[in-house]
Design a protein around this motif. Structure first.
Motif, PDB file in Angstrom:
ATOM      1  N   UNK A 166       1.687   9.404  -5.552  1.00 40.39           N
ATOM      2  CA  UNK A 166       2.213  10.736  -5.250  1.00 40.39           C
ATOM      3  C   UNK A 166       3.139  11.218  -6.357  1.00 40.39           C
ATOM      4  N   UNK A 167       3.974  10.309  -6.882  1.00 42.51           N
ATOM      5  CA  UNK A 167       4.864  10.681  -7.980  1.00 42.51           C
ATOM      6  C   UNK A 167       4.063  11.057  -9.213  1.00 42.51           C
ATOM      7  N   UNK A 168       3.027  10.267  -9.513  1.00 39.32           N
ATOM      8  CA  UNK A 168       2.183  10.572 -10.671  1.00 39.32           C
ATOM      9  C   UNK A 168       1.493  11.916 -10.495  1.00 39.32           C
ATOM     10  N   UNK A 169       1.006  12.204  -9.261  1.00 36.87           N
ATOM     11  CA  UNK A 169       0.346  13.488  -9.004  1.00 36.87           C
ATOM     12  C   UNK A 169       1.327  14.644  -9.168  1.00 36.87           C
ATOM     13  N   UNK A 170       2.563  14.468  -8.695  1.00 40.85           N
ATOM     14  CA  UNK A 170       3.570  15.517  -8.821  1.00 40.85           C
ATOM     15  C   UNK A 170       3.905  15.783 -10.288  1.00 40.85           C
ATOM     16  N   UNK A 171       4.036  14.706 -11.080  1.00 41.37           N
ATOM     17  CA  UNK A 171       4.328  14.875 -12.500  1.00 41.37           C
ATOM     18  C   UNK A 171       3.180  15.560 -13.229  1.00 41.37           C
ATOM     19  N   UNK A 204       0.831  -1.200   0.000  1.00 43.15           N
ATOM     20  CA  UNK A 204       0.000   0.000   0.000  1.00 43.15           C
ATOM     21  C   UNK A 204       0.870   1.256   0.000  1.00 43.15           C
ATOM     22  N   UNK A 205       1.932   1.236   0.813  1.00 45.32           N
ATOM     23  CA  UNK A 205       2.838   2.385   0.827  1.00 45.32           C
ATOM     24  C   UNK A 205       3.499   2.582  -0.527  1.00 45.32           C
ATOM     25  N   UNK A 206       3.883   1.470  -1.166  1.00 49.10           N
ATOM     26  CA  UNK A 206       4.504   1.557  -2.485  1.00 49.10           C
ATOM     27  C   UNK A 206       3.525   2.148  -3.491  1.00 49.10           C
ATOM     28  N   UNK A 207       2.274   1.707  -3.444  1.00 46.79           N
ATOM     29  CA  UNK A 207       1.260   2.232  -4.363  1.00 46.79           C
ATOM     30  C   UNK A 207       1.022   3.718  -4.120  1.00 46.79           C
TER      31      UNK A 207
END
Length: 354
Positions: free
Chosen positions: A87-92, A79-82
């Motif tokens: 979060x990375x996708x949202x930042x991009x 879950x943390x990995x997902x």
């Protein structure tokens, strides 16, 4: 409780039963869970695929739970990995959005939201997305979400988001007004009171705001504001009202300790609520004390201040530093300001002009 890592209610109940029962067979587990054996078997097979349950190697037909530290730990790690990937996708996406909106059109800076459900959703999203502070002006007539329905406020406060709220006195006249106020103060929100607020914006982190629209239309509507200039205007409006509002908490928390024969913490609590416009009965209800206790403490405060009327008590409370509009040192991030003169008496009525 375990829904956050992908277990539904049936799976969580079955896993808990396996942990407590040891190695039951399907009929025994079904009796613990109430559903039929077929449903229980289906739940067990889903738990097996998730690595939370296994068939007992030494007892055919029996099931055992995987150790929570292993089985649930693996799900938590996934879950943390997902979440990190999300979060990375949202930042991009945010970076891409900013690059494409270097010179956004005016209509992109303000979003019009219509319908009670849509307004309520935006209102909740703005709070859940806040990371530092939510500022709000509140009237006695909610548009789409009442105080008791604002669960996002509780969740944001639990994350450490600071709330500064100014309510108009009519909020305290509603049947649920004092209940909502009590809950807000219990969450350590900073609440102040004025006779009337000009409008009711909600500003999150100074970067996003929601402003309900009023008009003849029966359908609720609101503006979601992204424009920097408008956000500064709304933030300035809030700070202006905040400076003039009366706090619902005593000012200096150590005032009781400075004067051995002065007011104690309970006196200051009652005094601040009365100055904010609550009646004796409302104060007694909020603090869960008797009406006689409130009135007895008010008489004691009048004796300590050497006054004979509640109007005089309100003035002396500010003069003696028992209550103040100023926040604690370091709590306000704006410009320094002078202590204002008192603007109300202790009778719960409307505040006269200072």
């Amino acid at each position: 409780m375990l829904g956050a890592i992908g277990l539904d209610e049936a799976q969580e109940a079955a896993y808990r039963a396996l942990v407590s029962a040891g190695a039951p067979d399907v009929p025994a587990l079904a009796r613990r869970l109430a559903p039929g054996e077929r449903d229980t078997g289906s739940v067990l097979r889903r738990l097996e695929r998730q690595g939370l349950a296994a068939r007992s190697p030494g007892r055919p037909g029996h099931w055992v739970a995987a150790p929570p530290g292993v089985g649930l730990g693996a799900l938590l790690t996934q879950q943390r990995h997902d979440l990190e990937r999300a979060e990375l996708a949202a930042a991009l996406l945010a970076q891409e959005y900013r690059a494409a909106a270097v010179e956004p059109a005016a209509h992109d800076l303000v979003e019009v939201v219509t319908g009670a459900a849509a307004v309520a959703q935006r209102f909740l999203q703005i709070q859940l997305g806040a990371s530092e502070e939510v500022c709000a002006l509140v009237t006695g007539t909610p548009v789409a979400v009442s105080g008791t329905d604002n669960h996002a406020e509780e969740r944001a406060a639990e994350r450490g988001v600071r709330y500064r709220v100014v309510i108009e006195r009519s909020v305290l006249d509603r049947p649920e007004g004092v209940t909502e106020l009590t809950a807000a103060l219990a969450r350590q929100e900073e609440v102040r009171v004025v006779d009337e607020v000009p409008t009711k914006p909600v500003v999150a982190d100074g970067t996003l705001a929601l402003v309900p629209l009023t008009g003849r239309s029966a359908e609720p509507a609101a503006l979601v504001v992204h424009a920097v200039g408008l956000l500064e205007l709304l933030s300035g409006l809030f700070e202006s009202v905040w400076r003039q509002a009366l706090p619902l908490r005593p000012g200096p928390h150590d005032v009781a300790g400075r004067y051995p024969d002065g007011p104690d913490a309970a006196d200051l609590e009652i005094l601040s609520l009365l100055l904010a416009g609550l009646t004796d009965a409302s104060v007694a209800k909020q603090l869960d004390v008797g009406l006689r206790t409130v009135r007895r403490r008010v008489r004691r405060l009048m004796e300590l201040a050497g006054v004979t009327t509640r109007m005089q008590l309100g003035w002396q409370a500010y003069e003696r530093g028992w209550v103040t509009r100023d926040p604690q040192p370091g709590a306000y991030r704006g410009r320094p300001r002078h202590r204002p003169a008192p603007a109300t008496d202790c009778g719960g009525g409307p505040a006269p002009a200072p």
